[in-house]
Design an enzyme around this catalytic site. Structure first.
Site, PDB file in Angstrom:
ATOM      1  N   GLU A   1      -5.593  -4.126  -6.896  1.00  0.00           N
ATOM      2  CA  GLU A   1      -6.532  -4.869  -6.059  1.00  0.00           C
ATOM      3  C   GLU A   1      -7.883  -4.171  -6.061  1.00  0.00           C
ATOM      4  OE1 GLU A   1      -3.940  -4.767  -2.394  1.00  0.00           O
ATOM      5  OE2 GLU A   1      -5.646  -3.645  -1.593  1.00  0.00           O
TER       6      GLU A   1
ATOM      7  N   ASP B   1       0.812  -1.216   0.000  1.00  0.00           N
ATOM      8  CA  ASP B   1       0.000   0.000   0.000  1.00  0.00           C
ATOM      9  C   ASP B   1       0.845   1.265   0.000  1.00  0.00           C
ATOM     10  OD1 ASP B   1      -1.800  -2.049   0.479  1.00  0.00           O
ATOM     11  OD2 ASP B   1      -3.025  -0.873   1.836  1.00  0.00           O
TER      12      ASP B   1
END
Length: 892
Positions: free
Chosen positions: A535, A461
């Site tokens: 994602e 992330d």
């Protein structure tokens, strides 16, 4: 309880146990113990299982526990790779932790103390041979290693989930019985570089502490051969030649200089090198590249075959090793718009993948792993992203042999990304830097010969600092790991200073992670079909009833639709993912009020199907777009670590529902599809060869199955691209729901693709101005409530039969709609005998099919013969507007 003995008694006992034993007694011990140290050169023996127990109440340490014959009363026998929790589950210390809220009964306090693993073994040392103890992955979170009463390493060295460790135990090895012991320390994913699941599922109560990869003993001569690697360079674009550089480390295990010959072969090409090693020296040996003309090139499954070569290496009279490798080239670049695109063997490669979840307790399940990768290939996916769940060698072997690309990397949000916060609670230390580098080296060594590795993500992330990136890149370079390295799966903050070495990732992580309508994917905003989405997915994925009953009570199943606004234990712990409010609101507004359990499940499957199909179709259509191409997409997620009601293409019980078949439909290799944005019909070809002579027929129909319009178009499907064939306008005479049917035939008139859409004349509308990190809210809903009132239909089943093919069974049935109305969304399942349990896993040609009046289709499923349990297979068919029907399909 093993009580502490007086020092003289303990010493005497230890000497007695370590003393040589007569040959007859040694053979008796070997049969009883079932594990022997290797004796042949280059041979490896894996610890087959362990004895495990908590340190609570133990009054001795490793100097006693690692003595052969240490009393094991009260210790648990656990598998070779077993976290503490996995070992307890294997010994039935807890009820079914997958069912209902049983996992909450586990007392986390049990894992706040160290746990011990031990194993006796038999040895017959050979003069001149060296025996090494190898940990093929770390001890979670850290550990002590003992052998025959001697401490080999402590928690300052054995740290982290991934670093490999090796210890020379030659001088400690004794004829007869020996013993190995490992102490595992408590784990905390926010303090340790370990393996965790965060909001993917509940955390394992033990935080995965323990031994999760194989522990080996290996035997060599005076020189050991380590990490053989074949590094192919494929000549592009013609692929007529490959040059393979062979490297390995060789180590002198003795205290004297050694001159020896290192040699090997690939196919019939032989090579060797004479070297001299100083005492205890380790050196990298590199050979002149092996030239291979007209090589057998390894391809992802969608592009071609997966041939592999074998590298054999040996050190004269001392050690040998073999490794398989594939000849292929992988690369990546940024498009002019800044999006990441990958190439394989010089061809643009559109990533269509899913996010991987290991078993919550990191249990080794090779059969289940193979079943899941068969599902991946059957779905038409070409890539798996592993975010900090790197699995073991079985996954690499399956991916290499099946042509499934892998994108491994470190996980988000735990200690692995502590550097992402300005003031982290547990900032990285010098030890963390060392462990991270060792982890990268260890994983790169595992990956280096696997042709299936497409890329590696340093961050998930977030972007690492330049110093952390260099740490990883240096580790990869040391072992010749040559694939594209991604700084992150998300966008880089523009203010980061100093700038990362790797630059822009060219990826986006903008969600959604929760329910959105199918037309969302065609809006080139946020998670829509442009760029590389690392994602994204439409969130809740409700399994069918057979699977639900395996992990929920009847009351919990009914609460899913009766109490959608309450938190459900088998949803995620994060508040935004803990309720089904958004899904049930959408189903009610789009399809009509939920009447009962059956109605809820029927509408959930349709929601699963249409959202997943649209996601993959949208990204597939615009892969070859001239502007804002959709270069890749990772569906979040492929599978679950534990039974859940969200984020999967197949459920934990390996059931395949609307989620699976919507994705499979959208991922067909030669596919005609409807576009929610401009109403066009596109033909998508993911192969490398152009396909001429196709005919696409597109029809709009009302809910009674009456054809409102139809058009036929000749099409040539471009290689690895899409073309637009025609448009299908909304019917002017309809207000509400209608159908679009697509049938594509080849030049011989054979049907190669069939696709049906339930649509609305009123579009769903998403408000992107109110986007959050997890979704964009739907503010207006399409009207397909007419589907609720479809007249009942009658399906007939004929020619139901089963054919045995080796250890597999193929069962097929022909479904015919004998009614005068549409048979909508008909699901077939396999049963073990009449009315029996659902048979999984099984791969299907198609499912959730829609048939027009008088139309028929034949579908088939393939599965293992052994899974039938001696019963006769039965087909059960039920649909949106038809009652369940069952028919026997006897074996022939």
């Amino acid at each position: 309880m093993f009580r502490r003995k007086a020092p003289w008694l303990a010493a005497a006992l230890g000497l007695a146990l370590l003393a040589p034993v007569p040959a007859a007694l040694a053979q008796q011990d070997e049969r009883a113990i079932g594990f022997s140290a290797p004796t042949a050169l280059g041979q490896t023996a894996t610890v087959p299982d362990w004895r495990m127990r908590s340190s609570a109440g133990l009054t001795v340490e490793g100097d006693h526990i690692s003595v052969p014959g240490f009393p094991e009363r009260g210790w648990l026998r656990v598998p070779a790779r077993s976290t503490v929790m996995a070992g307890l589950i294997a010994n039935r210390k807890y009820p079914d932790v997958n069912h209902s809220t049983n996992l909450q009964q586990v007392d986390a306090k049990d894992f706040q103390v160290p746990w011990w693993y031990r194993r006796d073994l038999i040895a017959a040392p050979v003069p001149g041979r060296h025996t090494f103890l190898r940990l093929n992955g770390g001890v979670i979170s850290r550990g002590e290693v003992w052998f025959n009463g001697t401490k080999l390493a402590g928690t300052d060295k054995v740290v982290g989930a991934y670093p490999m460790q090796e210890f020379d135990v030659t001088k400690l090895l004794r004829p007869g019985r020996n013993a190995l012991a490992i102490k595992a320390m408590p784990a905390d994913p926010f303090r340790d570089l370990t393996v965790s699941f965060l909001d993917w599922s509940p955390l394992a109560p033990d935080n995965n502490m323990g031994i999760w990869r194989d522990v080996n003993l290996t035997s060599t001569g005076p020189v050991s051969l380590l990490d053989p690697r074949a590094l192919p360079k494929l000549q592009l674009p013609d692929m007529r030649r490959a040059d393979v550089t062979v490297k390995a480390e060789v180590r002198n295990n003795t205290d004297r200089p050694i001159t020896t010959t290192v040699g090997g072969d690939i196919e019939r090409v032989r090579f060797e090198q004479r070297i001299t090693l100083a005492p205890k020296e380790t050196r990298t040996v590199e050979f002149e590249p092996v030239r291979i003309d007209n090589p057998r090139v390894w391809w992802p499954a969608q592009f071609g075959e997966q041939p592999r070569y074998t590298l054999n290496l040996r050190v004269a009279g001392s050690d040998s090793a073999s490794r398989q490798f594939g000849i292929r080239d992988v690369g990546s670049f940024l498009t002019p718009e800044g999006y990441r695109k990958f190439t394989v063997n010089g061809k643009d490669f559109g990533v269509r993948g899913g996010g991987w979840a290991s078993d919550l307790f990191l249990r080794t399940q090779p059969g289940r792993l193979a079943d899941q990768l068969r599902y991946v290939k059957d779905l038409g996916l070409n890539t798996i992203r592993l975010e900090g769940k790197e699995e073991d060698h079985e996954l690499l072997e399956l991916a290499d042999s099946m042509g499934i690309m892998l994108m491994p990397g470190w996980e988000c949000c735990t200690k692995w990304e502590a550097w992402a916060k300005k003031n982290p609670t547990h900032p990285w230390t010098e030890e963390d830097n060392r462990v991270a580098a060792e982890s990268a080296t260890a994983e790169a060594r595992r990956f280096v010969n696997s042709p299936s590795i497409l890329a590696f993500f340093i961050g998930s992330d977030n972007y690492a600092t330049a110093a952390i990136e260099k740490l990883y890149l240096d580790a990869f370079h040391k072992v010749d790991f040559r694939v594209p390295v991604m700084p992150s799966a998300a966008r880089r903050p523009s203010s980061q200073q100093p700038p990362p070495i790797l630059g822009e990732a060219g990826m986006k992580m903008d969600g959604p992670y929760w329910w959105i309508p199918p037309n969302y994917w065609y809006e080139k905003k946020n998670g829509g079909n442009y760029g590389f989405a690392s994602e994204v997915g439409p969130g809740p994925m409700i399994p069918e009833l057979d699977s639900l009953r395996k992990f929920l009570t009847e009351a919990e199943i009914d609460d899913l639709w009766r109490k959608p606004d309450q938190a459900h234990y088998h949803l995620a712990k994060k508040e935004v993912f803990s309720k089904l409010t958004d899904l049930t609101k959408a189903m009610t507004n789009r399809f009509g009020p939920i009447k009962d359990r059956e109605d809820f499940l029927r509408k959930a499957q349709l929601s699963n199907y249409e959202a997943n199909r649209a996601q993959f179709e949208a990204y597939g259509r615009d892969f070859s777009a001239a502007e804002k191409p959709s270069t890749g997409v990772i569906y979040w997620m492929l599978n679950n670590a534990w039974p859940t009601l969200y984020w999967h293409l197949y459920d934990y019980e390996l059931g395949t529902n609307g989620s699976y078949f919507g994705a499979k439909k959208g991922l067909r290799p030669l596919h005609a599809q409807y576009s929610y944005d401009d109403k066009s019909i596109a033909v998508v070809n993911t192969g490398l060869n152009e396909v001429p002579g196709l005919t696409v027929e597109a029809s709009a129909l009302d809910l009674a199955g009456t054809v409102l319009s139809t058009e036929t178009q000749q099409v040539t499907a471009k290689a690895n691209a899409s073309v637009r064939a025609m448009t299908v306008a909304k019917p002017a005479s309809i207000n509400g729901a209608y159908f679009v049917r697509l049938v594509m035939k080849d030049a011989r008139g054979n049907v190669v693709d069939r696709n049906v859409y339930a649509l609305s004349t009123k579009d769903d509308k998403v408000d992107h101005s109110k986007v959050t990190w997890w979704h964009s809210p739907t503010v207006e809903y399409g009207d397909m409530q007419g589907l609720q009132n479809l007249p009942a239909t009658q399906l007939s089943t004929k020619d139901a039969r089963s054919r045995v093919r080796g250890d597999k069974v193929v069962t097929e049935v022909t479904l015919r709609n004998d009614s005068k109305t549409v048979a909508f969304f008909q699901r077939a399942s396999l049963r073990k005998g009449a009315g029996g349990e659902q048979l999984t896993p099984a791969t299907w040609s198609d499912n959730y099919v829609t048939l027009w009046p008088g139309e028929q289709t034949t579908i088939h499923a393939e599965y293992r013969m052994s899974d039938l349990g001696g019963k006769t297979p039965h087909f059960q068919v039920s649909g949106w507007n038809s009652a369940a029907r069952e028919v026997a399909a006897p074996l022939r």
